[in-house]
Design a protein around this motif. Structure first.
Motif, PDB file in Angstrom:
ATOM      1  N   VAL A  28      12.350  42.066  22.728  1.00 46.07           N
ATOM      2  CA  VAL A  28      12.061  42.945  23.827  1.00 46.07           C
ATOM      3  C   VAL A  28      11.155  44.030  23.559  1.00 46.07           C
ATOM      4  CG1 VAL A  28      14.471  42.261  24.988  1.00 46.07           C
ATOM      5  CG2 VAL A  28      13.979  44.238  23.488  1.00 46.07           C
ATOM      6  N   ARG A  29      10.406  44.353  24.511  1.00 44.77           N
ATOM      7  CA  ARG A  29       9.420  45.553  24.500  1.00 44.77           C
ATOM      8  C   ARG A  29      10.151  46.725  25.116  1.00 44.77           C
ATOM      9  NH1 ARG A  29       5.986  41.497  25.771  1.00 44.77           N
ATOM     10  NH2 ARG A  29       4.183  41.420  24.498  1.00 44.77           N
ATOM     11  N   PRO A  30       9.816  47.908  24.690  1.00 43.25           N
ATOM     12  CA  PRO A  30      10.478  49.003  25.016  1.00 43.25           C
ATOM     13  C   PRO A  30      10.010  49.135  26.532  1.00 43.25           C
ATOM     14  CG  PRO A  30       8.591  49.758  23.483  1.00 43.25           C
ATOM     15  CD  PRO A  30       8.859  48.087  23.370  1.00 43.25           C
ATOM     16  N   ASP A  31      10.560  50.081  27.265  1.00 41.88           N
ATOM     17  CA  ASP A  31      10.505  50.483  28.746  1.00 41.88           C
ATOM     18  C   ASP A  31       9.662  51.718  28.630  1.00 41.88           C
ATOM     19  OD1 ASP A  31      10.406  50.330  31.416  1.00 41.88           O
ATOM     20  OD2 ASP A  31      12.428  51.273  31.444  1.00 41.88           O
ATOM     21  N   ILE A  32       8.292  51.392  28.366  1.00 41.50           N
ATOM     22  CA  ILE A  32       7.392  52.597  28.356  1.00 41.50           C
ATOM     23  C   ILE A  32       6.285  51.980  29.086  1.00 41.50           C
ATOM     24  CG2 ILE A  32       8.522  53.601  26.254  1.00 41.50           C
ATOM     25  CD1 ILE A  32       5.988  52.371  24.809  1.00 41.50           C
ATOM     26  N   PRO A  33       5.155  52.986  29.754  1.00 45.12           N
ATOM     27  CA  PRO A  33       4.027  52.388  30.176  1.00 45.12           C
ATOM     28  C   PRO A  33       3.155  51.805  29.379  1.00 45.12           C
ATOM     29  CG  PRO A  33       4.595  54.612  30.807  1.00 45.12           C
ATOM     30  CD  PRO A  33       5.648  54.393  29.976  1.00 45.12           C
ATOM     31  N   ASN A  34       2.495  50.575  29.648  1.00 40.97           N
ATOM     32  CA  ASN A  34       1.557  50.124  28.765  1.00 40.97           C
ATOM     33  C   ASN A  34       1.960  49.195  27.815  1.00 40.97           C
ATOM     34  OD1 ASN A  34      -0.814  50.609  30.440  1.00 40.97           O
ATOM     35  ND2 ASN A  34      -1.019  52.488  29.569  1.00 40.97           N
ATOM     36  N   ALA A  35       3.403  48.945  27.804  1.00 38.81           N
ATOM     37  CA  ALA A  35       4.091  48.416  26.564  1.00 38.81           C
ATOM     38  C   ALA A  35       3.500  46.938  26.400  1.00 38.81           C
ATOM     39  CB  ALA A  35       5.649  48.432  26.455  1.00 38.81           C
ATOM     40  N   ASP A  36       3.124  46.433  27.544  1.00 35.89           N
ATOM     41  CA  ASP A  36       2.330  44.962  27.314  1.00 35.89           C
ATOM     42  C   ASP A  36       1.289  44.994  26.484  1.00 35.89           C
ATOM     43  OD1 ASP A  36       1.026  46.584  29.520  1.00 35.89           O
ATOM     44  OD2 ASP A  36       0.406  44.810  30.327  1.00 35.89           O
ATOM     45  N   LEU A  37       0.764  46.153  26.189  1.00 37.71           N
ATOM     46  CA  LEU A  37      -0.606  46.003  25.226  1.00 37.71           C
ATOM     47  C   LEU A  37      -0.084  45.693  23.838  1.00 37.71           C
ATOM     48  CD1 LEU A  37      -2.277  49.272  26.438  1.00 37.71           C
ATOM     49  CD2 LEU A  37      -2.874  46.878  26.991  1.00 37.71           C
ATOM     50  N   GLY A  38       1.020  45.715  23.610  1.00 38.37           N
ATOM     51  CA  GLY A  38       1.650  45.513  22.238  1.00 38.37           C
ATOM     52  C   GLY A  38       2.122  44.212  22.041  1.00 38.37           C
ATOM     53  N   MET A  39       2.156  43.627  20.916  1.00 37.85           N
ATOM     54  CA  MET A  39       2.712  42.158  20.622  1.00 37.85           C
ATOM     55  C   MET A  39       4.159  42.438  20.342  1.00 37.85           C
ATOM     56  SD  MET A  39      -0.140  40.724  18.056  1.00 37.85           S
ATOM     57  CE  MET A  39       0.224  41.865  16.653  1.00 37.85           C
TER      58      MET A  39
END
Length: 494
Positions: free
Chosen positions: A146-157
């Protein structure tokens, strides 16, 4: 004839699900079907243990030329070629997936290469709308990062993406301090990537022995990994966006660009800015809680995993879910619906591949062989494939001391291999012993090959060996592991 299409329908083709399906079919004579919506082998074979360990092997070669020269060899490394390695890696994973399919076919398990969800206590629905009935249903769908719930988290792998990279980044920020984060930090550093790691807590590897994780953190920093404890991400965005914002700020004398959107504004969340048409990201600007700002070629979130239980119809069918979406089960892996069982990471008990396999086998013993077998989650050995590795079984010193008075036998030293060539690498051997009955409550090893060592030490600890049993065992000399049976005096009580 049974009123059901199958005796067992397994949802999920990972290690646990495949083992349960083929053992139920081949040894218990059950009519079995299995549905897998992605790739056979699951997280372990396709996106986890196996490709990770192969990457560990690849990353360890970076030290070979230097060490060889210390031993008198003339050796030079020409650099690591990710494209060569990744091509061979994908070929190997394809081969292993074929093995899993073949095992099911040979056991006469009917395969459905599609998504399956629960319709009711005895019915599953395939993605094409077809329904199948079964006397028993086993949910073995695993988990996902899971990615953290922060703006632009989709930029991370996330960890799944690592094995799909077309090329290695020159620099990477790894967010997280657990075993996946630390393993990937060591791997990528060994492959020549500049690695920074942000850890929210005070130390890496929370839950492992304090002394052991402290030694690993020191070793990681000595090797050149830039660790930042007590640190998290505040903001992140594409580097070119941050550059444009800074230019606007310099021009306008304010921190707001012409669009009026501050970096980190919720309006930017999930927009995918910075992604190319191929779904890749460019360099990412990151601001940390410490105030540090830096641009990285890539960001990897290793911030946790969640069970694959969403959208499966489980709750509608009466299956009770717990915190984070885990499927709640009893000691026999049975859910709140008697005909439905669940094993592996989707139950969020002990999320390790060998545990899922054992849960699958215990399920078959219980349901198909008439031998009720509870799952044994006590004293499970584990390994963290950092550099050096950590092998652990039983209680940490901290946990053991909470329940009773203990003696700690511990030694840390430079092994012969490192000392001879002047390397600073150290290893750790540690036993935590009950002062009352002398049972070894925990064994912790930090050393090259610690995973191999702890497997064997785990047998003794699982059998309830005492410190005197270890003392009676003759040492194998000269080895690092001999210290496990030669420590005579405790270094402290706790």
């Amino acid at each position: 004839m049974s009123d059901f299409d199958y005796d067992l329908f397994v949802i999920g083709g990972g290690s646990g699900g495949v083992r349960a399906a083929r053992i139920a079919a081949s040894e218990a004579g059950a009519r079995v079907a299995l549905a897998e919506e992605s790739r056979y082998g699951g997280t372990c074979v396709i996106r986890g243990c196996v490709p990770k360990k192969l990457m560990v092997f690849a990353s360890e070669f970076c030290h070979v030329p230097e060490e060889a020269r210390g031993y008198g060899w003339s050796m030079q490394a020409d650099g690591f070629d990710w494209t060569v390695f990744s091509k061979q890696l994908r070929t190997e994973l394809d081969r292993l997936e074929g093995v899993y399919k073949s095992l099911l076919d040979k056991a006469n398990v009917e395969r459905f290469d599609t998504r399956a969800t629960l319709r009711d206590a005895h019915t599953v629905e395939l993605s094409d709308g077809t329904t199948k009935t079964a006397k028993h249903i086993l949910v073995a769908t695993g988990g996902h990062p899971v990615r953290p719930d922060i703006p632009n988290a989709d930029l991370g792998m996330v960890s799944d993406d690592i094995f799909l990279m077309d090329e290695l980044p020159k620099s990477v920020l790894i967010v997280g301090g657990g075993y996946i984060a630390c393993e990937m930090a060591c791997i990528l550093h060994g492959l020549g990537v500049e690695v920074s790691q942000y850890i929210r807590g005070a130390q890496i590897l929370n839950g492992f022995d304090d002394e052991a994780r402290g030694l690993i953190a020191d070793a990681m920093e000595t090797r050149g990994i830039d660790l930042h404890t007590g640190t998290n991400i505040v903001e992140m965005c594409p580097a070119d966006e941050a550059e444009a914002r800074d230019a606007d700020a310099a021009h306008m004398g304010a921190g707001v660009g012409e669009t009026g959107a501050m970096v980190g504004d919720s309006s930017m969340k999930g927009t995918g800015q910075g992604r190319s048409a191929e779904g890749k990201t460019g360099p990412v600007w990151v601001k940390a809680t410490s105030g540090r700002e830096k641009v990285f070629d890539a960001v990897l979130f290793a911030t946790g995993r969640a069970p694959n239980s969403s959208g499966m119809g489980l709750e509608d069918a009466g299956v009770r879910l717990g915190r984070g979406g885990k499927v709640e089960v009893d000691d026999y892996s049975q859910t709140s619906v008697p005909s439905v069982y669940a094993i592996g990471d989707v139950t969020d008990r002990v999320n390790l591949t060998p545990v899922a396999i054992r849960e699958g086998m215990a399920f078959v013993e219980t349901v198909f062989k008439g031998n009720p077998t509870p799952v044994d989650h006590a004293l499970i050995p584990s390994a963290v494939f950092t550099q050096p590795e950590l092998g652990s079984v039983g209680l940490t010193e901290e946990k053991a001391a909470e329940q009773e008075e203990v003696e700690v036998y511990c030694t840390s030293f430079r092994p012969m291999h490192s000392a001879f060539i002047g390397k600073p690498d150290r290893v750790l051997m540690k036993l935590v012993v009950s002062k009352e009955n002398r049972t070894v409550l925990g064994c912790h090893i930090v050393a090259p090959g610690a995973g191999e060592m702890i497997q064997l030490a785990g047998v003794a600890v699982k059998m309830g060996a005492t410190k005197e049993d270890f003392d009676r065992t003759c040492a194998v000399h000269p080895t690092m592991s001999e210290e496990i049976v030669t420590m005579r005096q405790p270094v402290r009580t706790a």
